[in-house]
Design an enzyme around this catalytic site. Structure first.
Site, PDB file in Angstrom:
ATOM      1  N   ARG A  24       0.785  -1.232   0.000  1.00 35.93           N
ATOM      2  CA  ARG A  24       0.000   0.000   0.000  1.00 35.93           C
ATOM      3  C   ARG A  24       0.821   1.288   0.000  1.00 35.93           C
ATOM      4  O   ARG A  24       1.735   1.462   0.789  1.00 35.93           O
ATOM      5  CB  ARG A  24      -0.986   0.005   1.166  1.00 35.93           C
ATOM      6  CG  ARG A  24      -0.389  -0.147   2.535  1.00 35.93           C
ATOM      7  CD  ARG A  24      -1.490  -0.499   3.543  1.00 35.93           C
ATOM      8  NE  ARG A  24      -0.978  -0.515   4.902  1.00 35.93           N
ATOM      9  CZ  ARG A  24      -1.202   0.435   5.788  1.00 35.93           C
ATOM     10  NH1 ARG A  24      -1.921   1.489   5.470  1.00 35.93           N
ATOM     11  NH2 ARG A  24      -0.707   0.352   7.003  1.00 35.93           N
ATOM     12  N   LYS A  84       1.200  -4.223   3.414  1.00 35.76           N
ATOM     13  CA  LYS A  84       2.353  -3.577   4.049  1.00 35.76           C
ATOM     14  C   LYS A  84       2.788  -2.400   3.192  1.00 35.76           C
ATOM     15  O   LYS A  84       2.711  -2.467   1.965  1.00 35.76           O
ATOM     16  CB  LYS A  84       3.507  -4.578   4.170  1.00 35.76           C
ATOM     17  CG  LYS A  84       4.830  -4.007   4.719  1.00 35.76           C
ATOM     18  CD  LYS A  84       5.892  -5.087   4.787  1.00 35.76           C
ATOM     19  CE  LYS A  84       7.261  -4.526   5.150  1.00 35.76           C
ATOM     20  NZ  LYS A  84       7.287  -3.902   6.486  1.00 35.76           N
ATOM     21  N   HIS A  85       3.255  -1.312   3.840  1.00 33.22           N
ATOM     22  CA  HIS A  85       3.921  -0.225   3.120  1.00 33.22           C
ATOM     23  C   HIS A  85       5.298  -0.726   2.689  1.00 33.22           C
ATOM     24  O   HIS A  85       6.235  -0.779   3.489  1.00 33.22           O
ATOM     25  CB  HIS A  85       4.108   0.994   4.022  1.00 33.22           C
ATOM     26  CG  HIS A  85       2.863   1.748   4.348  1.00 33.22           C
ATOM     27  ND1 HIS A  85       1.999   2.200   3.385  1.00 33.22           N
ATOM     28  CD2 HIS A  85       2.352   2.158   5.543  1.00 33.22           C
ATOM     29  CE1 HIS A  85       0.999   2.855   3.968  1.00 33.22           C
ATOM     30  NE2 HIS A  85       1.191   2.836   5.269  1.00 33.22           N
ATOM     31  N   VAL A  86       5.457  -1.087   1.429  1.00 27.40           N
ATOM     32  CA  VAL A  86       6.744  -1.605   0.956  1.00 27.40           C
ATOM     33  C   VAL A  86       6.791  -1.507  -0.559  1.00 27.40           C
ATOM     34  O   VAL A  86       5.749  -1.546  -1.233  1.00 27.40           O
ATOM     35  CB  VAL A  86       6.951  -3.068   1.419  1.00 27.40           C
ATOM     36  CG1 VAL A  86       5.992  -4.025   0.719  1.00 27.40           C
ATOM     37  CG2 VAL A  86       8.399  -3.502   1.251  1.00 27.40           C
TER      38      VAL A  86
END
Length: 295
Positions: A24, A84-86
């Protein structure tokens, strides 16, 4: 994308593992989309997983950490969704099955304005202090900053220098980074190379990249292209989430003039091109799905 061929636009059929990966982008409605995934997990019988809250968010990983992440996700029970922010992580590089990648994007200028006020919202710091009590509180003058004034005064926080790089989640300027990947050439702001790599990833790796400003089309395409996970998404979004729940809505944002937005758009030219590219692809998928059978 020059032809309305639903099958060629359907990367879901190329997936090798029934696991959704939602890497995300911040401030694109991702909290709302996560809540949608949680509710869809109950409806459509899949598991929902998200990474734990981190003191310092690292989105660009070393190869060893990329492999660790890919192995962790690949080991989840199927079907599952993970968020996940990735940056985009290529599972096949580690001889692991290809998951179903999805994401959302937003108008780049509106997004940076949203981020500016989001990280200054009182509830943001309440949540951070609850998770990490030893975190220092920010300077009150920083909290009171006005975005428009910040841009017009040339404040370094609101100066978007072409080719500049920053690391970590704090480099909120670039949506392309989350699609381009972990390589060094993905880091310069508003660069041609990062743009082209991000476009290529969307075309070849992502099943759907939705548009925050057009959730009706977005949800329809998700339902059409990934029905096992997203059947009923539009109904849940309109009847349960949008109607009753304004997740992370920030009432502290000050208005920003079109004059200032136009100044910013000059520096965000390739980020805007990427956003328009994703929008075109989404609408092409929508039209194709209504003309052809995806099965």
């Amino acid at each position: 994308m020059n032809t309305l061929n639903a099958l060629s636009l359907n990367n879901t059929r190329r997936a090798e593992n029934l696991i959704i990966v939602f890497n995300r982008v911040p401030k694109v409605g991702s909290q709302t989309f996560m809540e949608l995934l949680r509710r869809l997990a109950e409806r459509n019988n899949f598991e929902f997983h998200r990474d734990s809250v981190q003191r310092i968010e690292t989105i660009r990983l070393k190869p060893s950490h990329q492999q660790e992440l890919a192995e962790t996700i690949s080991a989840l029970p199927v079907p599952s969704a993970y968020t996940k922010h990735v940056c985009f992580t290529n599972f096949t590089k580690f001889n692991l099955p290809r998951p179903i990648y999805v994401n959302l994007v937003r108008d780049p200028v509106e997004r940076i304005i949203s981020w500016f006020y989001y990280i200054r919202a009182p509830w943001y710091y309440v949540e951070r202090k609850q998770a990490f009590p030893d975190l220092p509180l920010p300077d009150s003058r920083w909290l009171r900053k006005d975005f428009q004034e910040c841009v017009l005064k040339g404040d370094p926080e609101c100066t978007y220098t072409q080719g500049a790089t920053h690391e970590g989640i704090g480099d909120h300027r670039r949506q392309t980074l989350f699609f381009c990947g972990h390589e060094d050439e993905c880091t310069p702001f508003n660069s041609e190379s990062a743009l082209e790599r991000a476009k290529y990833a969307v075309e070849t790796q992502y099943s759907v990249v939705g548009i925050l400003e057009d959730m009706d089309t977005t949800l329809t395409v998700f339902e059409k292209y990934i029905p096992q996970f997203f059947a009923g998404a539009s109904e849940i979004y309109h009847n349960e989430i949008q109607k009753f729940n304004k997740i992370n809505k920030n009432s502290f944002k000050s208005p920003v003039s079109e004059e200032v937005k136009n100044l910013l758009r000059q520096n965000f030219s390739r980020e805007i091109e990427f956003y328009n590219f994703c929008k075109q692809r989404l609408h092409t998928q929508f039209l194709a799905a209504n003309l052809m059978d995806l099965n």
